[in-house]
Motif scaffolding. Structure first.
Motif, PDB file in Angstrom:
ATOM      1  N   LEU A   1      60.834  12.930  51.464  1.00  0.00           N
ATOM      2  CA  LEU A   1      60.472  13.455  52.777  1.00  0.00           C
ATOM      3  C   LEU A   1      61.381  12.955  53.896  1.00  0.00           C
ATOM      4  O   LEU A   1      61.415  13.549  54.979  1.00  0.00           O
ATOM      5  CB  LEU A   1      59.024  13.093  53.103  1.00  0.00           C
ATOM      6  CG  LEU A   1      57.962  13.675  52.172  1.00  0.00           C
ATOM      7  CD1 LEU A   1      56.591  13.099  52.529  1.00  0.00           C
ATOM      8  CD2 LEU A   1      57.935  15.195  52.245  1.00  0.00           C
ATOM      9  N   THR A   2      62.127  11.871  53.652  1.00  0.00           N
ATOM     10  CA  THR A   2      63.021  11.347  54.678  1.00  0.00           C
ATOM     11  C   THR A   2      64.353  12.087  54.716  1.00  0.00           C
ATOM     12  O   THR A   2      65.157  11.850  55.628  1.00  0.00           O
ATOM     13  CB  THR A   2      63.294   9.846  54.463  1.00  0.00           C
ATOM     14  OG1 THR A   2      63.952   9.662  53.202  1.00  0.00           O
ATOM     15  CG2 THR A   2      61.996   9.051  54.480  1.00  0.00           C
ATOM     16  N   SER A   3      64.587  12.976  53.766  1.00  0.00           N
ATOM     17  CA  SER A   3      65.860  13.699  53.713  1.00  0.00           C
ATOM     18  C   SER A   3      65.746  15.029  54.450  1.00  0.00           C
ATOM     19  O   SER A   3      64.647  15.523  54.702  1.00  0.00           O
ATOM     20  CB  SER A   3      66.261  13.949  52.263  1.00  0.00           C
ATOM     21  OG  SER A   3      65.574  15.081  51.752  1.00  0.00           O
ATOM     22  N   PRO A   4      66.917  15.642  54.771  1.00  0.00           N
ATOM     23  CA  PRO A   4      66.902  16.952  55.416  1.00  0.00           C
ATOM     24  C   PRO A   4      66.956  18.100  54.416  1.00  0.00           C
ATOM     25  O   PRO A   4      67.084  19.259  54.809  1.00  0.00           O
ATOM     26  CB  PRO A   4      68.177  16.919  56.272  1.00  0.00           C
ATOM     27  CG  PRO A   4      69.125  16.102  55.446  1.00  0.00           C
ATOM     28  CD  PRO A   4      68.274  15.054  54.767  1.00  0.00           C
TER      29      PRO A   4
ATOM     30  N   GLY B   1      50.809   7.994  48.337  1.00  0.00           N
ATOM     31  CA  GLY B   1      50.982   6.596  47.966  1.00  0.00           C
ATOM     32  C   GLY B   1      50.926   6.370  46.462  1.00  0.00           C
ATOM     33  O   GLY B   1      50.337   7.146  45.723  1.00  0.00           O
ATOM     34  N   ILE B   2      51.543   5.290  46.037  1.00  0.00           N
ATOM     35  CA  ILE B   2      51.598   4.994  44.599  1.00  0.00           C
ATOM     36  C   ILE B   2      50.563   3.938  44.203  1.00  0.00           C
ATOM     37  O   ILE B   2      50.537   3.489  43.068  1.00  0.00           O
ATOM     38  CB  ILE B   2      53.002   4.547  44.167  1.00  0.00           C
ATOM     39  CG1 ILE B   2      53.445   3.294  44.928  1.00  0.00           C
ATOM     40  CG2 ILE B   2      53.996   5.683  44.412  1.00  0.00           C
ATOM     41  CD1 ILE B   2      54.790   2.747  44.477  1.00  0.00           C
ATOM     42  N   ALA B   3      49.728   3.546  45.143  1.00  0.00           N
ATOM     43  CA  ALA B   3      48.631   2.618  44.881  1.00  0.00           C
ATOM     44  C   ALA B   3      47.610   2.794  45.993  1.00  0.00           C
ATOM     45  O   ALA B   3      47.914   3.368  47.042  1.00  0.00           O
ATOM     46  CB  ALA B   3      49.135   1.175  44.841  1.00  0.00           C
ATOM     47  N   ALA B   4      46.414   2.303  45.779  1.00  0.00           N
ATOM     48  CA  ALA B   4      45.382   2.393  46.804  1.00  0.00           C
ATOM     49  C   ALA B   4      45.857   1.721  48.086  1.00  0.00           C
ATOM     50  O   ALA B   4      46.355   0.593  48.055  1.00  0.00           O
ATOM     51  CB  ALA B   4      44.099   1.735  46.306  1.00  0.00           C
ATOM     52  N   GLY B   5      45.752   2.427  49.207  1.00  0.00           N
ATOM     53  CA  GLY B   5      46.152   1.864  50.485  1.00  0.00           C
ATOM     54  C   GLY B   5      47.615   2.029  50.824  1.00  0.00           C
ATOM     55  O   GLY B   5      48.039   1.698  51.932  1.00  0.00           O
TER      56      GLY B   5
ATOM     57  N   ASN C   1      54.957   5.573  50.830  1.00  0.00           N
ATOM     58  CA  ASN C   1      55.785   6.325  49.886  1.00  0.00           C
ATOM     59  C   ASN C   1      56.133   7.699  50.455  1.00  0.00           C
ATOM     60  O   ASN C   1      55.286   8.392  51.025  1.00  0.00           O
ATOM     61  CB  ASN C   1      55.050   6.495  48.559  1.00  0.00           C
ATOM     62  CG  ASN C   1      55.870   7.327  47.572  1.00  0.00           C
ATOM     63  OD1 ASN C   1      56.979   6.958  47.215  1.00  0.00           O
ATOM     64  ND2 ASN C   1      55.327   8.457  47.164  1.00  0.00           N
ATOM     65  N   THR C   2      57.377   8.110  50.273  1.00  0.00           N
ATOM     66  CA  THR C   2      57.823   9.426  50.729  1.00  0.00           C
ATOM     67  C   THR C   2      58.492  10.223  49.616  1.00  0.00           C
ATOM     68  O   THR C   2      58.985  11.324  49.850  1.00  0.00           O
ATOM     69  CB  THR C   2      58.819   9.297  51.891  1.00  0.00           C
ATOM     70  OG1 THR C   2      59.968   8.546  51.451  1.00  0.00           O
ATOM     71  CG2 THR C   2      58.184   8.605  53.084  1.00  0.00           C
ATOM     72  N   VAL C   3      58.517   9.674  48.417  1.00  0.00           N
ATOM     73  CA  VAL C   3      59.218  10.298  47.297  1.00  0.00           C
ATOM     74  C   VAL C   3      58.233  11.045  46.407  1.00  0.00           C
ATOM     75  O   VAL C   3      57.165  10.528  46.069  1.00  0.00           O
ATOM     76  CB  VAL C   3      59.973   9.233  46.474  1.00  0.00           C
ATOM     77  CG1 VAL C   3      60.638   9.854  45.252  1.00  0.00           C
ATOM     78  CG2 VAL C   3      61.013   8.527  47.340  1.00  0.00           C
ATOM     79  N   LEU C   4      58.590  12.247  46.024  1.00  0.00           N
ATOM     80  CA  LEU C   4      57.732  13.048  45.142  1.00  0.00           C
ATOM     81  C   LEU C   4      57.562  12.364  43.802  1.00  0.00           C
ATOM     82  O   LEU C   4      58.524  11.887  43.202  1.00  0.00           O
ATOM     83  CB  LEU C   4      58.349  14.434  44.938  1.00  0.00           C
ATOM     84  CG  LEU C   4      57.569  15.378  44.025  1.00  0.00           C
ATOM     85  CD1 LEU C   4      56.248  15.773  44.669  1.00  0.00           C
ATOM     86  CD2 LEU C   4      58.397  16.620  43.708  1.00  0.00           C
ATOM     87  N   ARG C   5      56.326  12.355  43.319  1.00  0.00           N
ATOM     88  CA  ARG C   5      56.028  11.763  42.015  1.00  0.00           C
ATOM     89  C   ARG C   5      55.110  12.703  41.232  1.00  0.00           C
ATOM     90  O   ARG C   5      54.415  13.539  41.809  1.00  0.00           O
ATOM     91  CB  ARG C   5      55.350  10.397  42.183  1.00  0.00           C
ATOM     92  CG  ARG C   5      56.228   9.361  42.865  1.00  0.00           C
ATOM     93  CD  ARG C   5      55.467   8.076  43.139  1.00  0.00           C
ATOM     94  NE  ARG C   5      55.099   7.382  41.912  1.00  0.00           N
ATOM     95  CZ  ARG C   5      55.898   6.545  41.261  1.00  0.00           C
ATOM     96  NH1 ARG C   5      57.117   6.300  41.711  1.00  0.00           N
ATOM     97  NH2 ARG C   5      55.486   5.946  40.158  1.00  0.00           N
TER      98      ARG C   5
END
Length: 248
Positions: free
Chosen positions: A95-98, A160-164, A168-172
């Motif tokens: 999400l941080t990329s154009p 997010g990759i964990a509770a709380g 994270n901004t990367v697709l998983r």
């Protein structure tokens, strides 16, 4: 996911106290990084006014027709008042990329039976589906829709990759077990309704903050939309997904 609900309200406030009622509802836990272009129909739903998140993303979505994106109703309920404040972005893995293509939204259509309850302190969304009409049809593959039949499914999201986790901004993506209607009803007595909901997830693979509206897939077909849960990857509380009717 009480935190996600509060963040959703913040998103709405930032859209001029009018919009996305919504729903940072989930994050892919226990998965691996994925490329957004691999499922070309995958969409990040957001608004430039939601400053806390890169790209203004707060939910996911899926292209089901050239100019229609399916997402969670609780994500965009308030956006009915100002749909032009919403954007849909394709092919953006980080999400941080154009990278990718961003399209404006011209209309928000909620499932006519969408409504919210609070049961034992958990926000429960019924018929949690909405269709966003895009300003410009997209020349890309759409995702087929099917009934949820199988033992495992795939989830995708930028959450997010964990509770709380809110950063994270990367697709998983992750593989999650389908939970039976009986077990889900036992987990959420008085809240789970098998006629419009299906459950999936475990303590090691789940969705989380900012994954609401994203896809639940079986054999590459869309069988549900990330909706609600108690917590993220919490033992005994799988995530609930909205079942997709033939039309609404």
């Amino acid at each position: 996911m009480s935190l996600s609900r509060r963040l959703t309200v913040l998103a709405a406030a930032l859209i001029g106290c009018t919009l996305p009622a919504a729903a940072p509802a989930h994050a892919v836990v226990g998965g691996t990084e994925a490329k957004a272009a691999d499922p070309p129909w995958l969409a990040a739903v957001g608004t430039p006014l939601f400053f806390p998140r890169a790209s203004g993303q707060f939910c996911g979505g899926a292209l089901i027709a050239p100019d229609r994106v399916l997402t969670a109703a609780h994500c965009v309920q308030l956006a009915q008042l100002l749909p032009q404040a919403l954007t849909v972005t394709f092919d953006r893995s980080d999400l941080t990329s154009p990278d990718g293509t961003t399209v404006a939204v011209t209309d928000v259509h909620l499932h006519p039976d969408f409504h919210t309850d609070t049961v034992d302190g958990v926000d429960v969304f019924h018929h949690d589906l909405a269709i966003l009409t895009l300003a410009h049809p997209q020349n890309r593959a759409t995702v087929p829709i099917a009934a949820p039949q199988g033992d495992t499914a795939t989830v995708l999201g930028w959450g997010g990759i964990a509770a709380g986790d809110l950063l994270n901004t990367v697709l998983r993506e992750a593989t999650v077990p389908i939970v039976s209607d009986t077990d889900c009803a036992a987990a959420y007595p008085g809240a789970f309704d098998a006629t419009d909901m299906v459950c999936a997830g475990s303590t090691t693979a789940d969705t989380g903050e900012f994954d609401s509206g994203g896809p639940l897939l079986i054999d590459g077909k869309l069988v549900g939309i990330t909706s609600w849960a108690r917590g993220t990857a919490l033992a005994g509380y799988p995530t609930v997904y909205a079942r997709i009717p033939a039309s609404f």
